[in-house]
Design a protein around this motif. Sequence first.
Motif, PDB file in Angstrom:
ATOM      1  N   GLN A 187       1.719  11.992  -0.540  1.00 15.98           N
ATOM      2  CA  GLN A 187       1.455  10.578  -0.745  1.00 15.98           C
ATOM      3  C   GLN A 187       2.039   9.778   0.427  1.00 15.98           C
ATOM      4  OE1 GLN A 187       1.932   9.447  -5.263  1.00 15.98           O
ATOM      5  NE2 GLN A 187       3.636  10.755  -4.686  1.00 15.98           N
ATOM      6  N   THR A 188       1.769   8.490   0.458  1.00 14.24           N
ATOM      7  CA  THR A 188       2.389   7.631   1.455  1.00 14.24           C
ATOM      8  C   THR A 188       3.890   7.553   1.181  1.00 14.24           C
ATOM      9  OG1 THR A 188       2.180   5.604   0.160  1.00 14.24           O
ATOM     10  CG2 THR A 188       0.291   6.216   1.548  1.00 14.24           C
ATOM     11  N   GLN A 191       4.606   5.410  -1.795  1.00 12.66           N
ATOM     12  CA  GLN A 191       4.288   6.033  -3.075  1.00 12.66           C
ATOM     13  C   GLN A 191       5.339   7.058  -3.471  1.00 12.66           C
ATOM     14  OE1 GLN A 191       0.332   7.303  -1.894  1.00 12.66           O
ATOM     15  NE2 GLN A 191      -0.626   5.895  -3.360  1.00 12.66           N
TER      16      GLN A 191
END
Length: 206
Positions: A187-188, A191
């Motif tokens: 995920q980023t 996130q």
Amino acid sequence: MKTPFIVLEGLEGAGKSTVLQVITQWLEQRGIDYLTVREPGGTPLAESLRELIKKDWDERVSPEAELLVMYAARVQLVNEVIKPALAQGRWVIGDRHDLSSQAYQGGGRQLSKNMLAQLSDMTLQGFKPDLTLYLDIEPAVGLARASARGALDRIEREALGFFERTRARYQELAAADPSIKTIDAEQTPEQVKAHVLAVLEAQWPS
């Protein structure tokens, strides 16, 4: 309340260092005293063993020898640093612990689960983290990230299949233990941070 021992786990490039910063900032905001440790390492003896295990040798390092060095370093860290800190009321956040051996030497090196269980029981005597955050990542993605950071050590240069077996064992162990929370490390960063904080707040509400 029992003083918590939190551990970060995952393949190379999963982002453990970044998540460690998220956790320490969360603790600092709460005014909680903490200690960070890493494996293998954390004491003079364990740091020497870390150098041994990562070093290139003019011989094959047997999986069993690698495993025993890992546990020698681990039990020294637990007995000399982690347990005393917890007894003093300091939270401990570890970069790797016993789950790493279960995954890397058990899954990656394909050593028997029985051997690992016996060695873990003998050295740790049931001591385990209160919470483990397993940062899950595709091995190829993680290795690409790790390579971008610089030179890889002896274990980090293993073939992709080794890391695929390691990841599979991590996932198997995480699915069987409710104290292990899986975080999608692809995920980023925002996130990942949000997920980590949600887990911490759920376990230790403000």
